[in-house]
Design a protein around this motif. Structure first.
Motif, PDB file in Angstrom:
ATOM      1  N   ALA A 176      46.362  43.379  36.444  1.00 49.81           N
ATOM      2  CA  ALA A 176      45.005  43.825  36.148  1.00 49.81           C
ATOM      3  C   ALA A 176      45.000  45.306  35.773  1.00 49.81           C
ATOM      4  O   ALA A 176      45.685  46.120  36.389  1.00 49.81           O
ATOM      5  N   ASP A 177      44.230  45.656  34.757  1.00 51.59           N
ATOM      6  CA  ASP A 177      44.135  47.026  34.275  1.00 51.59           C
ATOM      7  C   ASP A 177      42.857  47.658  34.839  1.00 51.59           C
ATOM      8  O   ASP A 177      41.750  47.325  34.423  1.00 51.59           O
ATOM      9  N   LEU A 178      43.034  48.552  35.800  1.00 53.11           N
ATOM     10  CA  LEU A 178      41.892  49.218  36.430  1.00 53.11           C
ATOM     11  C   LEU A 178      41.739  50.658  35.957  1.00 53.11           C
ATOM     12  O   LEU A 178      41.100  51.471  36.632  1.00 53.11           O
ATOM     13  N   SER A 179      42.310  50.975  34.796  1.00 48.94           N
ATOM     14  CA  SER A 179      42.116  52.318  34.244  1.00 48.94           C
ATOM     15  C   SER A 179      40.664  52.536  33.833  1.00 48.94           C
ATOM     16  O   SER A 179      40.199  53.678  33.735  1.00 48.94           O
ATOM     17  N   GLY A 180      39.951  51.453  33.581  1.00 49.02           N
ATOM     18  CA  GLY A 180      38.514  51.501  33.332  1.00 49.02           C
ATOM     19  C   GLY A 180      37.799  50.618  34.338  1.00 49.02           C
ATOM     20  O   GLY A 180      38.411  49.753  34.979  1.00 49.02           O
ATOM     21  N   ALA A 181      36.512  50.810  34.478  1.00 49.13           N
ATOM     22  CA  ALA A 181      35.744  50.052  35.465  1.00 49.13           C
ATOM     23  C   ALA A 181      35.571  48.606  35.011  1.00 49.13           C
ATOM     24  O   ALA A 181      35.256  48.352  33.847  1.00 49.13           O
ATOM     25  N   PRO A 182      35.785  47.624  35.891  1.00 47.70           N
ATOM     26  CA  PRO A 182      35.435  46.244  35.573  1.00 47.70           C
ATOM     27  C   PRO A 182      33.953  46.140  35.226  1.00 47.70           C
ATOM     28  O   PRO A 182      33.121  46.905  35.742  1.00 47.70           O
ATOM     29  N   VAL A 183      33.620  45.198  34.360  1.00 44.87           N
ATOM     30  CA  VAL A 183      32.236  45.010  33.921  1.00 44.87           C
ATOM     31  C   VAL A 183      31.583  43.960  34.807  1.00 44.87           C
ATOM     32  O   VAL A 183      32.090  42.838  34.934  1.00 44.87           O
ATOM     33  N   LEU A 184      30.451  44.330  35.420  1.00 48.30           N
ATOM     34  CA  LEU A 184      29.746  43.444  36.342  1.00 48.30           C
ATOM     35  C   LEU A 184      28.468  42.925  35.693  1.00 48.30           C
ATOM     36  O   LEU A 184      27.726  43.684  35.067  1.00 48.30           O
ATOM     37  N   ASP A 185      28.212  41.630  35.860  1.00 43.76           N
ATOM     38  CA  ASP A 185      27.005  41.016  35.316  1.00 43.76           C
ATOM     39  C   ASP A 185      26.432  40.042  36.353  1.00 43.76           C
ATOM     40  O   ASP A 185      27.074  39.043  36.670  1.00 43.76           O
ATOM     41  N   PRO A 186      25.245  40.365  36.928  1.00 41.46           N
ATOM     42  CA  PRO A 186      24.415  41.530  36.623  1.00 41.46           C
ATOM     43  C   PRO A 186      25.005  42.813  37.223  1.00 41.46           C
ATOM     44  O   PRO A 186      25.681  42.770  38.242  1.00 41.46           O
ATOM     45  N   ALA A 187      24.713  43.920  36.564  1.00 46.63           N
ATOM     46  CA  ALA A 187      25.224  45.203  37.022  1.00 46.63           C
ATOM     47  C   ALA A 187      24.369  45.719  38.173  1.00 46.63           C
ATOM     48  O   ALA A 187      23.147  45.786  38.056  1.00 46.63           O
ATOM     49  N   PRO A 188      24.973  46.078  39.322  1.00 48.00           N
ATOM     50  CA  PRO A 188      24.208  46.654  40.428  1.00 48.00           C
ATOM     51  C   PRO A 188      23.527  47.944  39.981  1.00 48.00           C
ATOM     52  O   PRO A 188      24.103  48.711  39.198  1.00 48.00           O
ATOM     53  N   PRO A 189      22.300  48.204  40.450  1.00 43.05           N
ATOM     54  CA  PRO A 189      21.556  49.371  39.980  1.00 43.05           C
ATOM     55  C   PRO A 189      22.251  50.702  40.251  1.00 43.05           C
ATOM     56  O   PRO A 189      22.097  51.645  39.483  1.00 43.05           O
ATOM     57  N   THR A 190      23.009  50.797  41.342  1.00 38.67           N
ATOM     58  CA  THR A 190      23.705  52.050  41.654  1.00 38.67           C
ATOM     59  C   THR A 190      25.210  51.919  41.478  1.00 38.67           C
ATOM     60  O   THR A 190      25.958  52.777  41.938  1.00 38.67           O
ATOM     61  N   GLY A 191      25.655  50.859  40.813  1.00 34.66           N
ATOM     62  CA  GLY A 191      27.078  50.640  40.647  1.00 34.66           C
ATOM     63  C   GLY A 191      27.705  50.051  41.901  1.00 34.66           C
ATOM     64  O   GLY A 191      27.040  49.851  42.911  1.00 34.66           O
ATOM     65  N   ALA A 192      29.002  49.780  41.832  1.00 32.36           N
ATOM     66  CA  ALA A 192      29.704  49.203  42.979  1.00 32.36           C
ATOM     67  C   ALA A 192      31.190  49.451  42.854  1.00 32.36           C
ATOM     68  O   ALA A 192      31.732  49.587  41.747  1.00 32.36           O
ATOM     69  N   ASN A 193      31.857  49.530  43.990  1.00 29.12           N
ATOM     70  CA  ASN A 193      33.308  49.492  44.012  1.00 29.12           C
ATOM     71  C   ASN A 193      33.730  48.046  43.794  1.00 29.12           C
ATOM     72  O   ASN A 193      33.072  47.120  44.280  1.00 29.12           O
ATOM     73  N   VAL A 194      34.842  47.839  43.098  1.00 32.81           N
ATOM     74  CA  VAL A 194      35.320  46.487  42.827  1.00 32.81           C
ATOM     75  C   VAL A 194      36.705  46.318  43.443  1.00 32.81           C
ATOM     76  O   VAL A 194      37.632  47.078  43.125  1.00 32.81           O
ATOM     77  N   GLU A 195      36.843  45.310  44.318  1.00 30.71           N
ATOM     78  CA  GLU A 195      38.111  45.015  44.983  1.00 30.71           C
ATOM     79  C   GLU A 195      38.711  43.731  44.419  1.00 30.71           C
ATOM     80  O   GLU A 195      38.019  42.710  44.325  1.00 30.71           O
ATOM     81  N   LEU A 196      39.991  43.792  44.070  1.00 28.22           N
ATOM     82  CA  LEU A 196      40.738  42.625  43.634  1.00 28.22           C
ATOM     83  C   LEU A 196      41.629  42.195  44.791  1.00 28.22           C
ATOM     84  O   LEU A 196      42.420  43.003  45.309  1.00 28.22           O
ATOM     85  N   VAL A 197      41.517  40.931  45.201  1.00 25.59           N
ATOM     86  CA  VAL A 197      42.148  40.479  46.438  1.00 25.59           C
ATOM     87  C   VAL A 197      43.088  39.311  46.163  1.00 25.59           C
ATOM     88  O   VAL A 197      42.758  38.405  45.389  1.00 25.59           O
ATOM     89  N   ARG A 198      44.216  39.352  46.844  1.00 24.67           N
ATOM     90  CA  ARG A 198      45.157  38.233  46.827  1.00 24.67           C
ATOM     91  C   ARG A 198      45.585  37.950  48.266  1.00 24.67           C
ATOM     92  O   ARG A 198      46.228  38.781  48.909  1.00 24.67           O
ATOM     93  N   PRO A 199      45.211  36.775  48.834  1.00 24.54           N
ATOM     94  CA  PRO A 199      45.631  36.443  50.207  1.00 24.54           C
ATOM     95  C   PRO A 199      47.150  36.268  50.289  1.00 24.54           C
ATOM     96  O   PRO A 199      47.785  35.793  49.345  1.00 24.54           O
ATOM     97  N   GLU A 200      47.707  36.671  51.421  1.00 23.37           N
ATOM     98  CA  GLU A 200      49.126  36.423  51.655  1.00 23.37           C
ATOM     99  C   GLU A 200      49.335  34.934  51.935  1.00 23.37           C
ATOM    100  O   GLU A 200      48.390  34.204  52.248  1.00 23.37           O
ATOM    101  N   ASP A 201      50.568  34.468  51.838  1.00 25.21           N
ATOM    102  CA  ASP A 201      50.903  33.072  52.100  1.00 25.21           C
ATOM    103  C   ASP A 201      51.964  33.009  53.197  1.00 25.21           C
ATOM    104  O   ASP A 201      53.101  33.429  52.980  1.00 25.21           O
ATOM    105  N   PRO A 202      51.598  32.568  54.420  1.00 25.58           N
ATOM    106  CA  PRO A 202      50.293  32.025  54.814  1.00 25.58           C
ATOM    107  C   PRO A 202      49.276  33.140  55.040  1.00 25.58           C
ATOM    108  O   PRO A 202      49.658  34.287  55.267  1.00 25.58           O
ATOM    109  N   LEU A 203      48.001  32.751  54.988  1.00 26.98           N
ATOM    110  CA  LEU A 203      46.942  33.740  55.205  1.00 26.98           C
ATOM    111  C   LEU A 203      47.001  34.298  56.615  1.00 26.98           C
ATOM    112  O   LEU A 203      46.874  35.513  56.822  1.00 26.98           O
ATOM    113  N   VAL A 204      47.183  33.429  57.599  1.00 24.84           N
ATOM    114  CA  VAL A 204      47.206  33.839  59.004  1.00 24.84           C
ATOM    115  C   VAL A 204      48.622  33.714  59.527  1.00 24.84           C
ATOM    116  O   VAL A 204      49.241  32.651  59.435  1.00 24.84           O
TER     117      VAL A 204
END
Length: 288
Positions: A176-204
């Motif tokens: 994933a290229d995070l050099s620019g902000a991900p585009v959100l639709d709908p866009a939050p009025p004050t913006g938002a932090n965006v987290e990209l998540v990948r669970p470990e295997d196994p999760l627990v």
């Protein structure tokens, strides 16, 4: 031109310029903050933390037990409600400057734009009670450069606004290229932090602790090596997706290290705590 004494610190690679303003007289404009945080022409940081007495800051919540207000600014000079890594580094700074004491077992209240948070010492540095969290809509469409298809995102406030996105595999997370902000639709009025998540295997794991990996793009700062409230939002979102029986203890691996997240009951509802290191790197003087 005036001289400004500062300290540089970080929490799992999320770095900050810290300044003390004991009389509430320091007027840092957004352009000043942006220049100080600039990595080529300034000190370089993801944000700036100004320590000011709550009584001397009109924007701080009054009538609380918190003697100090954490004025957090993003790298571009804009303000944010809170900073999970920042508040731990802020606490270490207050102690180093002799402004507070925090014996083992004691709690230190700190005022922020997102409310009053309490901090304690922990085995890995500090743990902060972020209070109640809020689950938002799960129908945010997120377009991320380097990811082939639009992904659904889940909104969570802790108290900063976040949108958490689960990715299909490790290749998507690293590609994933995070050099620019991900585009959100709908866009939050004050913006938002965006987290990209990948669970470990196994999760627990065998110890009952759930584990995930995360990257983040922070509004006003860009991609950072770590985001404290983002790690919390990522753990909360993954627990939500995992459903009944998911644990309340999480380890979140970010590019800058590992953070701990714990959900626990309180009188006013479920709270969430963040734990991790806080390092003060050096102190200097700069012209403003």
């Amino acid at each position: 031109m005036a001289e400004l004494r500062f300290t540089k610190g970080h929490g799992t690679g999320n770095d900050f310029v810290l300044v003390a303003d004991p009389h509430g007289e320091l007027d840092l404009k957004p352009s000043d903050v942006a220049r100080l945080c600039d990595r080529r022409f300034g000190i370089g940081a993801d944000g700036l933390l100004r320590a000011v007495p709550t009584s001397a800051e009109p924007l701080a919540p009054q009538g609380t037990a918190a003697a100090w207000f954490m004025d957090y600014r993003n790298a571009d000079g804009s303000t944010a409600e809170m900073c999970g890594n920042g508040i731990r580094v802020f606490t270490a700074f207050l102690i180093e400057e002799g402004l507070v004491e925090l014996p083992a077992g004691e709690r230190l209240p700190i005022a922020t734009r997102g409310g009053v948070m309490t901090v304690q010492r922990s085995g890995t540095g500090y743990v902060v009670d972020l209070g109640r969290w809020t689950l938002g809509p799960d129908d945010v469409a997120v377009r991320i450069a380097g990811v082939d298809v639009v992904r659904p995102g889940l909104s969570i406030d802790v108290p900063n606004p976040h949108v958490v996105v689960a990715l299909a595999d490790d290749e998507e997370l690293t590609g994933a290229d995070l050099s620019g902000a991900p585009v959100l639709d709908p866009a939050p009025p004050t913006g938002a932090n965006v987290e990209l998540v990948r669970p470990e295997d196994p999760l627990v794991d065998d110890d009952g602790v759930a584990r995930i990996r995360m990257r983040v793009h922070e509004r006003g700062s860009g991609e950072t090596l770590s985001c404290g409230t983002g790690a919390v939002a990522a753990a909360l979102a993954t627990r939500h997706w995992a459903g009944r029986g998911a644990p309340d203890e999480w380890r979140v691996t970010v590019p800058g290290g590992v953070l701990g997240v714990r959900m626990f009951p309180a009188e006013d509802g479920e709270h969430v705590a963040l734990s991790g290191p806080a390092e003060l790197v050096y102190t200097g003087v700069v012209d403003v």
